[in-house]
Structures are given as structure tokens and as C-alpha cells.
Enzyme design. Structure first.
Site, short mmCIF file in Angstrom:
data_model
loop_
_atom_site.label_atom_id
_atom_site.label_comp_id
_atom_site.label_asym_id
_atom_site.label_seq_id
_atom_site.Cartn_x
_atom_site.Cartn_y
_atom_site.Cartn_z
CE1 TYR A 1 -4.66 -1.61 4.55
CE2 TYR A 1 -3.29 0.50 4.37
CZ TYR A 1 -3.76 -0.84 3.87
OH TYR A 1 -3.95 -0.85 2.42
CB SER B 1 -0.80 -0.09 1.45
OG SER B 1 -1.67 1.38 1.07
#
Length: 296
Positions: free
Chosen positions: A157, A144
């Protein structure tokens, strides 16, 4: 891998979002045999209906990426159906937003087990098979933009995505001798159903410390809707795979932010140039004929 037609791809989290975009492009535009694995049964049914009228080779299966035994069974099923996997795409991921001080151990475990251990389970299951068949291959790990930048309420995350980034770099160093390429896909905003990932949260991770904030959800939704179309991101990923790029990061709008971030890193290193220990280490390296350290 330049020639992908007829090869076998295995995609986790493949029934929606980025994974489904990749499945569509690889099956419909490239002619690969594609296995779509996902924990969302309703999405698998929808995907089955979509591909029903298509002249493609697609196989769907339910898979919880935290289940190592199920992963091994999945590999056997793939081999019975299509043969050996040449392209592995570890794409399944989850995210829950909230202040780090409110995170429960279940929150941590859910992120780590899906986002990191799920990738590890895929590698542990399929990499030995890829090496054994000796035909080379390619592995894509979905990280990401959060593998480079930390933002408030996304610490869990980012922790896992930074780890996926490090894992991908390490694999890249080690697997070239097997003719296996490794790419780290780093999406920013993508117009997907990513906000629905909470529906996939298993009962064993049910004790969350986070409270859903509708304002935060609405803001994230607006951000995602302005992002990449999953099919366009999939085509960028395909291009990166064919070039064997380490980073598949098609977001030039973040160049300035990355330059600023890396300048901070270089500046922090330069703070220590006058430290006596630096001079001692460099003198010792020179005496041993080692020169400046190289990471190779």
C-alpha cells in the site's frame, strides 16, 4: 477553482467511503454535476437509492479503474451526459495487509494496478480533455498518510501511495500553465467501509500470499472508527481545492512525527558536508555561476 457550481466532477471509488462523502458534498452542498464511478455494483445501487429523492445532478456508472478501454468509454458517457469534466478525483484504492515476504505477485499487481495505474488511467483519459477545453480545472489524487510513513504489513500500500504522492507533485509543477490545479489528498483514519475492499478484488489477482488475521482486522477497524467522518473530510478537501493546496492533509496530530522524520532526512544530508566531493561540486557550481541548486 473558486466557482464550482454547475461544473462537472468525476469521482472514482465514489460509491462508498471518502469518494461518497465527496460526491455528497459536491452535489448537495456545492451544486456540481457529479459522476460517481465504482466497481462495487451493490454500492452503486445503494447510492442510486440515496440520491433518488435529492434535487441534484448525479450520474452513476460501473467502472473498473484497471480497465483502460472502459475508462475511455466512461469519458464519452460523461460528456454525453453532463459535458466536459472540470474536476477529476482519482480516489479508488485498495489495501491488503500482510508481511512483505509473503506477498504474491498478484498481491503486488492488485495494489499497483488499482492504486497507481488506476490514477494514471484517470489522468491519461481526462487530462487531455481538460487541456483541450481550456477552462482550467482541478485534479485530486487520493494518496494516504502512508505516502509519508511506512508501517509494518502495509508495504504494498505504501509503495503505491508514495508513488501517487510523487505523481501529484510532478503534475503540480507541470499543469499550472493550463490553469489546472493539483492536490494530493492524504487521509489518515477515516470512518469508512475500507476493510471491504477485498470484495472488489478481481479474479485475475486472486492468488494472495496473505492470510487474514482477525486480530489485525479488528485493530484496523477500531482505528478507522475513531477517524474522520467522510463528509467532514470531504469539506476539508473542498476547502483545499478552493485554495489550490498541494497537500490536503487535515491531520495536525502528525506534525511532530513529520518533523522528526524530516529531521532524520536533514541529518542524513549533513553527514556528507565534510565529504571532499561536496566541496568539489560546490566549487564547480560557483565557477559556472550556478549557486545553490534550486528545484523550480
Amino acid at each position: 477553482m473558486l466557482e464550482l457550481k454547475g461544473k462537472v466532477a468525476f469521482i472514482t471509488g465514489g460509491a462508498s467511503g471518502i469518494g461518497l462523502g465527496l460526491a455528497k458534498v459536491l452535489a448537495e452542498e456545492v451544486g456540481m454535476k457529479v459522476v460517481i464511478a465504482d466497481v462495487q455494483r451493490n454500492r452503486l445501487h445503494e447510492v442510486a437509492e440515496y440520491f433518488q429523492e435529492k434535487d441534484v445532478q448525479v450520474h452513476l456508472m460501473y467502472l473498473d479503474v484497471t480497465d483502460r478501454i472502459a475508462f475511455s468509454d466512461a469519458a464519452l458517457e460523461v460528456e454525453r451526459t453532463f459535458g466536459t469534466v472540470q474536476v477529476l478525483i482519482n480516489n479508488a484504492g485498495v489495501s491488503a495487509r500482510g508481511p512483505i515476504e509473503q506477498a504474491s505477485l498478484d498481491d503486488w499487481d492488485w495494489h499497483i494496478d488499482v492504486n497507481l495505474r488506476g490514477v494514471i488511467n484517470g489522468i491519461h483519459t481526462f487530462l487531455p480533455r481538460m487541456i483541450e477545453h481550456g477552462e482550467g480545472g482541478h485534479i485530486v489524487n487520493t494518496a494516504s498518510i502512508s505516502a509519508f510513513f511506512a508501517i509494518p504489513t502495509a508495504a504494498l500500500y505504501s509503495t503505491t501511495k508514495f508513488a501517487v504522492r510523487g505523481l501529484s507533485e510532478s503534475m503540480r509543477v507541470e499543469l499550472s500553465k493550463f490553469n489546472i490545479g493539483v492536490s494530493c489528498l492524504c487521509p489518515g483514519a477515516v470512518n469508512t467501509n475500507f476493510l471491504e475492499v477485498g470484495l472488489t478484488r478481481q479474479e485475475k489477482y486472486s492468488n494472495s500470499g496473505f492470510v487474514v488475521d482477525p486480530k489485525v482486522i479488528a485493530k484496523v477497524k477500531e482505528h478507522l472508527e475513531a477517524g474522520f467522518d467522510p463528509l467532514d473530510l470531504a469539506r476539508c478537501t473542498l476547502e483545499g481545492m478552493r485554495r489550490n493546496d498541494l497537500w490536503i492533509f487535515p491531520y495536525p496530530e502528525f506534525i511532530l512525527a513529520l518533523e522528526e522524520k524530516h529531521k532524520l532526512l536533514i541529518d542524513s544530508l549533513n553527514l556528507w558536508r565534510d565529504d571532499p566531493n561536496y566541496a568539489v561540486r560546490m566549487k564547480q557550481r560557483h565557477e559556472k555561476g550556478q549557486g545553490i541548486p534550486k528545484l523550480d
